[in-house]
Design a protein around this motif. Structure first.
Motif, mmCIF file in Angstrom:
data_model
loop_
_atom_site.group_PDB
_atom_site.id
_atom_site.type_symbol
_atom_site.label_atom_id
_atom_site.label_comp_id
_atom_site.label_asym_id
_atom_site.label_seq_id
_atom_site.Cartn_x
_atom_site.Cartn_y
_atom_site.Cartn_z
ATOM 1 N N ARG A 18 70.267 29.117 20.722
ATOM 2 C CA ARG A 18 70.532 27.891 19.969
ATOM 3 C C ARG A 18 71.848 27.256 20.424
ATOM 4 N NH1 ARG A 18 68.702 31.283 15.764
ATOM 5 N NH2 ARG A 18 70.853 31.686 15.093
ATOM 6 N N TYR A 19 72.868 28.081 20.587
ATOM 7 C CA TYR A 19 74.180 27.543 20.949
ATOM 8 C C TYR A 19 74.138 26.905 22.333
ATOM 9 C CZ TYR A 19 79.183 27.038 21.603
ATOM 10 O OH TYR A 19 80.434 26.506 21.839
ATOM 11 N N TYR A 20 73.522 27.564 23.296
ATOM 12 C CA TYR A 20 73.434 27.004 24.648
ATOM 13 C C TYR A 20 72.622 25.712 24.639
ATOM 14 C CZ TYR A 20 75.695 30.503 27.630
ATOM 15 O OH TYR A 20 76.622 31.299 28.269
ATOM 16 N N ALA A 21 71.530 25.683 23.879
ATOM 17 C CA ALA A 21 70.711 24.467 23.825
ATOM 18 C C ALA A 21 71.524 23.297 23.279
ATOM 19 C CB ALA A 21 69.470 24.714 22.971
ATOM 20 N N GLU A 22 72.257 23.530 22.206
ATOM 21 C CA GLU A 22 73.070 22.464 21.615
ATOM 22 C C GLU A 22 74.185 22.028 22.571
ATOM 23 O OE1 GLU A 22 74.440 24.287 18.081
ATOM 24 O OE2 GLU A 22 72.481 24.251 17.063
ATOM 25 N N THR A 23 74.815 22.991 23.215
ATOM 26 C CA THR A 23 75.935 22.688 24.102
ATOM 27 C C THR A 23 75.474 21.933 25.341
ATOM 28 O OG1 THR A 23 77.144 24.643 23.330
ATOM 29 C CG2 THR A 23 77.820 23.703 25.448
ATOM 30 N N ASP A 156 83.232 29.135 26.313
ATOM 31 C CA ASP A 156 84.296 30.024 25.844
ATOM 32 C C ASP A 156 84.405 29.963 24.323
ATOM 33 O OD1 ASP A 156 84.866 30.709 28.443
ATOM 34 O OD2 ASP A 156 86.745 29.585 28.565
ATOM 35 N N GLU A 157 84.324 28.754 23.772
ATOM 36 C CA GLU A 157 84.378 28.592 22.322
ATOM 37 C C GLU A 157 83.233 29.338 21.645
ATOM 38 O OE1 GLU A 157 86.155 27.025 18.791
ATOM 39 O OE2 GLU A 157 86.864 27.082 20.876
ATOM 40 N N GLY A 158 82.093 29.399 22.310
ATOM 41 C CA GLY A 158 80.942 30.100 21.770
ATOM 42 C C GLY A 158 81.097 31.601 21.725
ATOM 43 N N ARG A 161 83.615 33.500 17.947
ATOM 44 C CA ARG A 161 83.191 34.070 16.666
ATOM 45 C C ARG A 161 82.084 35.080 16.928
ATOM 46 N NH1 ARG A 161 83.592 29.165 17.376
ATOM 47 N NH2 ARG A 161 85.428 28.049 16.589
ATOM 48 N N LYS A 162 82.371 36.321 16.630
ATOM 49 C CA LYS A 162 81.484 37.415 17.013
ATOM 50 C C LYS A 162 80.308 37.548 16.048
ATOM 51 C CE LYS A 162 84.256 38.558 20.399
ATOM 52 N NZ LYS A 162 85.250 37.475 20.296
ATOM 53 N N SER A 163 79.136 37.826 16.614
ATOM 54 C CA SER A 163 77.940 38.098 15.822
ATOM 55 C C SER A 163 78.021 39.506 15.246
ATOM 56 C CB SER A 163 76.700 37.969 16.701
ATOM 57 O OG SER A 163 76.699 38.977 17.712
ATOM 58 N N ALA A 164 77.102 39.812 14.332
ATOM 59 C CA ALA A 164 77.048 41.159 13.763
ATOM 60 C C ALA A 164 76.801 42.192 14.855
ATOM 61 C CB ALA A 164 75.955 41.226 12.695
ATOM 62 N N TYR A 165 76.012 41.836 15.861
ATOM 63 C CA TYR A 165 75.773 42.742 16.988
ATOM 64 C C TYR A 165 77.070 43.008 17.739
ATOM 65 C CZ TYR A 165 74.479 44.138 21.727
ATOM 66 O OH TYR A 165 74.414 44.786 22.937
ATOM 67 N N GLU A 166 77.842 41.972 17.991
ATOM 68 C CA GLU A 166 79.091 42.149 18.735
ATOM 69 C C GLU A 166 80.088 42.997 17.954
ATOM 70 O OE1 GLU A 166 79.941 38.378 21.405
ATOM 71 O OE2 GLU A 166 79.264 37.743 19.405
ATOM 72 N N ILE A 167 80.163 42.799 16.641
ATOM 73 C CA ILE A 167 81.055 43.616 15.817
ATOM 74 C C ILE A 167 80.620 45.077 15.871
ATOM 75 C CG2 ILE A 167 81.863 44.071 13.472
ATOM 76 C CD1 ILE A 167 83.140 41.625 14.738
ATOM 77 N N ALA A 168 79.315 45.327 15.874
ATOM 78 C CA ALA A 168 78.826 46.702 15.973
ATOM 79 C C ALA A 168 79.231 47.329 17.303
ATOM 80 C CB ALA A 168 77.305 46.729 15.809
ATOM 81 N N CYS A 169 79.173 46.552 18.378
ATOM 82 C CA CYS A 169 79.586 47.066 19.685
ATOM 83 C C CYS A 169 81.084 47.338 19.712
ATOM 84 C CB CYS A 169 79.210 46.072 20.784
ATOM 85 S SG CYS A 169 77.431 45.926 21.082
ATOM 86 N N LEU A 170 81.882 46.427 19.166
ATOM 87 C CA LEU A 170 83.320 46.640 19.106
ATOM 88 C C LEU A 170 83.658 47.856 18.246
ATOM 89 C CD1 LEU A 170 84.320 42.906 18.673
ATOM 90 C CD2 LEU A 170 85.081 44.362 20.559
ATOM 91 N N ASN A 171 82.900 48.051 17.188
ATOM 92 C CA ASN A 171 83.112 49.203 16.319
ATOM 93 C C ASN A 171 82.871 50.504 17.075
ATOM 94 O OD1 ASN A 171 83.705 49.847 13.431
ATOM 95 N ND2 ASN A 171 81.769 50.933 13.585
ATOM 96 N N GLU A 172 81.800 50.549 17.856
ATOM 97 C CA GLU A 172 81.507 51.756 18.630
ATOM 98 C C GLU A 172 82.550 51.974 19.713
ATOM 99 O OE1 GLU A 172 79.513 55.195 20.069
ATOM 100 O OE2 GLU A 172 79.671 54.169 18.132
#
Length: 440
Positions: A18-23, A156-158, A161-172
């Motif tokens: 969605r973000y790439y399509a809008e951008t 870069d702006e996209g 803000r990290k998704s729930a998936y990205e937070i899970a990866c950072l957590n691990e």
């Protein structure tokens, strides 16, 4: 599919589509071709430098070491990944991981590095390419644009803000890094050298040195005052006053960046008290992280808290305000409070506004890497420090304000090098979550 993060990764990929399509629509592009990159040879040698895939390629795939591969993103069509796995008996070709992205994207395993052909329309190619390189690699679409600044700023702006998936990866990544930090501390207490401590870290965190998100900093004593100390003494030192370890981990491309400082067998009690004081400063700054907070203001608060600690420990006479305004605190801590964290240790967009305009750091804090307001979804490091760096303190000693510093105490602290305490913090909707503290 046995991927425990599959559902979160599918949601992450849907968001990216969605973000790439809008951008792309907003900027007038029909598609973008993303190059993962390629390792480079050392000059006059046949050995390659260490390699890491381009961040925007990793944003879709999490593949940090995949070279010569391409992603073609065209709104309204499946995103296509051209996964380079050549026939090779010198090296083991890469293998597709058992992760959700390999099913969500349209993946083609290719034997050569030729990019896909682009159809009619306006396309950009981004990554480690200029126009000549793109053509040499086989990108021959007419009018293709290489790394257009407005598109790169938007992408870069996209990543901000990290998704729930990205937070899970950072957590691990934080979990694995903290296993390494505990092992490093144990190796230090057992009498190990800097090299022994580094090897203990790698073993416990289950990674080889080339997989680290950055070169680990392992400094005993005075080496802890070198902010990016890059060596590992192989022999244990005679004196062991302190240990500073700044070391991370990479999980599916996402980086942990954690620092701990510990007292040793020859620690001055004042230094041990300062370690506790710096930990308290970090905790107070982490508690202040929330949406709407200006990071520059938080950095300035760090200096005021550091000034208070210097005064309370009798390293500085007078007031905390004087210590800040006179530049004393900057001599004891020359780096920024922290930075954005994600697919890069110093992640993108830290010094730009939402519209892409540059937000430079204040003149007195040139090393500050994050100058914007905190927002929900950002992940940052919080890393206050206090160091005895002769290069910075000698000019202070020679200046009029030098009389406000207790140089006898500074000399007592010099063999210890310095202190840094660093956690990784995710900004939530109303406050923050300390990812590192989950595994302390």
């Amino acid at each position: 599919m046995s991927d425990p993060l599959a559902a979160l990764q599918r949601e992450h990929l849907q968001h990216l589509e969605r973000y790439y399509a809008e951008t792309l629509a907003a900027l007038g592009y029909d598609g973008v071709l993303i190059y993962s990159g390629r390792p480079t040879l050392h000059f006059g040698d046949d050995q390659y430098a260490s390699f890491c895939s381009y961040g925007h390629f990793q944003h879709w795939t999490g593949q940090s070491g995949l070279a010569h591969s391409w992603l073609l993103v065209q709104p309204g069509q499946p995103t296509r990944c051209f996964f380079h796995a050549p026939d090779d008996f010198w090296h083991l070709p890469p293998q597709l991981p058992d992760q959700a992205w390999t099913e969500h994207l349209e993946v083609a395993v290719v034997r050569d590095a030729t990019p896909p052909r682009l159809g009619a329309g306006r396309f950009a190619v981004i990554g480690d390419v200029d126009r000549a390189t793109a053509q040499a690699l086989g990108v021959h679409a007419p009018g293709v644009e290489c790394n257009p600044a407005d598109l790169l700023a938007a992408l870069d702006e996209g990543r901000l803000r990290k998704s729930a998936y990205e937070i899970a990866c950072l957590n691990e990544a934080n979990r694995m890094a903290m296993l390494g930090h505990r092992a490093a501390h144990e190796a230090f207490l057992a009498g190990g050298s800097e090299l022994d401590i580094q090897l203990a870290y790698l073993q416990a965190s289950r990674q080889r040195e080339s997989e680290l998100p950055y070169g680990n900093i392992v400094g005993i004593g005075p080496h802890a005052a070198v902010l990016h100390y890059q060596h590992y003494d192989s022999e244990p030192p005679r004196s062991r006053p302190s240990l500073l370890v700044d070391a991370g981990h990479r999980f599916r491309g996402y980086c942990a960046d954690i620092t701990r400082t510990w007292p040793g067998t020859d620690t001055d009690p004042l230094f041990a008290d300062l370690i506790a004081g710096m930990h308290d400063i970090k905790q107070r700054l982490v508690a202040a992280v929330a949406p709407g907070i200006e990071f520059v203001a938080l950095h300035e608060r760090m200096h005021h808290l550091l000034g208070e600690l210097l005064v309370a420990s009798e390293l500085v006479t007078g007031s905390a305000e004087m210590a800040v305004e006179s530049g004393i605190t900057r001599a004891f801590c020359p780096h920024g409070l922290g930075h954005l964290l994600g697919l890069q240790v110093h992640d993108v967009a830290g010094r730009q506004a939402r519209d892409g305009t540059v937000l430079p750091p204040p003149a007195q804090y040139p090393a500050l890497r994050l100058t914007r307001e905190l927002e929900t979804g950002m992940t940052v490091t919080i890393e206050p420090g206090l160091y005895v760096i002769p290069m910075l303190l000698e000019p202070l000693k020679a200046s009029p304000v030098g009389r406000e510093v207790n140089w006898t105490l500074v000399e007592r602290l010099a063999p210890h090098g310095g202190i840094r305490s660093e956690d990784n913090v995710a900004v939530t909707s109303d406050s923050a979550r300390n990812l590192t503290a989950d595994f302390e």
